[in-house]
Enzyme design. Structure first.
Site, PDB file in Angstrom:
ATOM      1  N   GLY A 121      -7.288  -2.450  -6.204  1.00  0.00           N
ATOM      2  CA  GLY A 121      -6.309  -1.624  -6.690  1.00  0.00           C
ATOM      3  C   GLY A 121      -4.542  -2.692  -7.254  1.00  0.00           C
ATOM      4  N   TYR A 138       2.836   7.772  12.913  1.00  0.00           N
ATOM      5  CA  TYR A 138       2.648   8.507  11.862  1.00  0.00           C
ATOM      6  C   TYR A 138       2.389  10.336  11.762  1.00  0.00           C
ATOM      7  CZ  TYR A 138       4.434   4.022   9.842  1.00  0.00           C
ATOM      8  OH  TYR A 138       4.649   2.799   9.562  1.00  0.00           O
ATOM      9  N   ASN A 172      -4.187  -0.827   6.907  1.00  0.00           N
ATOM     10  CA  ASN A 172      -2.179  -1.110   5.999  1.00  0.00           C
ATOM     11  C   ASN A 172      -2.483   0.465   5.076  1.00  0.00           C
ATOM     12  OD1 ASN A 172      -1.557  -2.763   6.186  1.00  0.00           O
ATOM     13  ND2 ASN A 172      -1.811  -4.428   4.665  1.00  0.00           N
ATOM     14  N   SER A 184      -8.962   1.245   7.817  1.00  0.00           N
ATOM     15  CA  SER A 184      -8.399  -0.001   8.899  1.00  0.00           C
ATOM     16  C   SER A 184      -7.746  -0.094   8.954  1.00  0.00           C
ATOM     17  CB  SER A 184      -9.936  -0.756   9.236  1.00  0.00           C
ATOM     18  OG  SER A 184     -10.219  -1.524   8.391  1.00  0.00           O
ATOM     19  N   LYS A 227       1.089  -0.907   0.028  1.00  0.00           N
ATOM     20  CA  LYS A 227       0.179  -0.116  -0.105  1.00  0.00           C
ATOM     21  C   LYS A 227       0.934   1.067  -0.477  1.00  0.00           C
ATOM     22  CE  LYS A 227      -3.795  -1.733   0.699  1.00  0.00           C
ATOM     23  NZ  LYS A 227      -5.705  -1.078  -0.081  1.00  0.00           N
TER      24      LYS A 227
END
Length: 359
Positions: free
Chosen positions: A211, A143, A108, A106, A78
């Protein structure tokens, strides 16, 4: 922004140039033991009580090349799509970095977008369901993201994200249904094709929102390498497979498969690449027990940490007789070189204990 119709191999190549400074080129591993196992017929007993009961087991020859995205930043592929989306946004004259970016996830993608935004000093607003695992919440917070909690359903998460957009003007970067995300995810396959000395006959990837699978299909679209998707069958998590063979995209999934990264329906843009443009050659599914067996094999033989979602492609190669018969027929005595993408390795020790406690 690129439209779905303009996404091509060149889109993936350009994405790779853009994100190279921010991502790892993850390793490709092989295992003689796993190749031997994959190239050995299953026993008739193992096929009893399955849809292939009573059939002669297939005998394909497989040489598997594992693309280890579990070693990617944030522990999953991801990061590729998230960094690409951020870098493309920064090129847009309409984007105000001070307003930030927002997504709902929820797991990655929440971590990946948070990291990518932090790297460029852009505020990140993440909508996470209240049922998200504490480890994933903690990783996202690490992060510097601002988390808003919501209910678990897609409408609840989207409504919470829309509220943030209204109050901040943040740019929405969805988890998978976005051209920049798809092009970024396709860079894993682009690397894999260049890392294996022999041309790959096929690549198989997990399919949740689609994706990774659609990006892989773009990366292989001008080669002879076929592309396949893999899903859990538990409680209808094989929506991509069902949609692919019925000709109609399944729009809702409600499954508690252990492959928790694959509980989402295939998005509209991935579907247009996977099905409407026919860039994916087939879809296959596996059971929960087969996912566990493949996961155990990876831990014991490859010595790498993978999450359940990551091994569905390997499970298909080992246990799905429809796939194995196709390889036997098309590969013949030469067999196939098969790329298998391990999508990530974000699983806690506690969760691992639960997965294998009865085995």
């Amino acid at each position: 922004m690129s439209s779905p119709e303009t996404l091509t191999l060149a889109s993936v190549q350009e994405a790779h140039k853009l994100i190279k400074p921010f991502i790892h080129q993850t390793p490709v591993l092989t295992s003689t033991y796993i190749n031997t196992l994959a190239s050995t017929p299953q026993t008739p007993e193992s096929l009893s009580n399955t849809e292939w009961s009573g059939q002669t087991p297939s005998n394909p020859i497989l040489r598997i090349h594992f693309k280890c995205e579990n070693f990617q930043r944030i522990g999953a592929f991801k990061a590729r799509g998230a960094f690409h989306a951020i870098e493309r946004l920064k090129q847009s004259p309409d984007f105000d970095p001070s307003r930030g970016v927002v997504t709902h996830s929820s797991g990655n993608h929440a971590q990946a977008l948070s990291l990518a935004a932090k790297t460029s000093s852009i505020p990140a607003y993440i909508v996470m369901p209240t049922i998200s695992t504490p480890s994933k919440i903690a990783a996202t917070l690490s992060y510097s993201a601002q988390i808003t909690f919501s209910g678990p359903t897609a409408p609840e998460r989207e409504a919470a994200a829309q509220k943030i957009i209204s109050s901040t003007g943040a740019a929405l970067i969805p988890p998978y249904d976005h051209p920049h995300i798809i092009a970024g995810q396709g860079t894993a396959a682009l690397e894999l094709l260049s890392q294996v000395p022999t041309p790959l006959n096929a690549i198989i990837t997990p399919c949740g929102g689609g994706g990774l699978l659609s990006g892989t299909a773009l990366a292989c679209s001008e080669s002879k390498t076929k592309v396949f998707g893999a899903e859990p069958s538990f409680e209808g998590a094989d929506d991509g497979k069902r949609g692919y063979y019925s000709g109609k995209r399944v729009e809702a999934v409600k499954s508690l498969t252990i492959g928790d990264g694959l509980r989402t329906p295939v998005g509209k843009i991935p579907w247009s690449i996977i099905y409407e443009r026919r860039l994916v050659n087939g879809m296959y599914s596996v059971t929960e027990d087969q996912i566990r067996a493949a996961m155990r094999l990876v831990y014991e033989r490859l010595k790498v940490v993978v999450e359940p979602s990551a091994v569905v492609g390997l499970a298909v190669a080992l246990y799905n007789e429809d796939f194995r018969k196709m390889v036997e027929q098309e590969g013949g005595e030469e067999g196939w070189d098969l790329g298998v993408v391990f999508s990530g390795g974000n699983v806690s020790l506690a969760a691992l204990g639960e997965l294998f406690k009865d085995q």
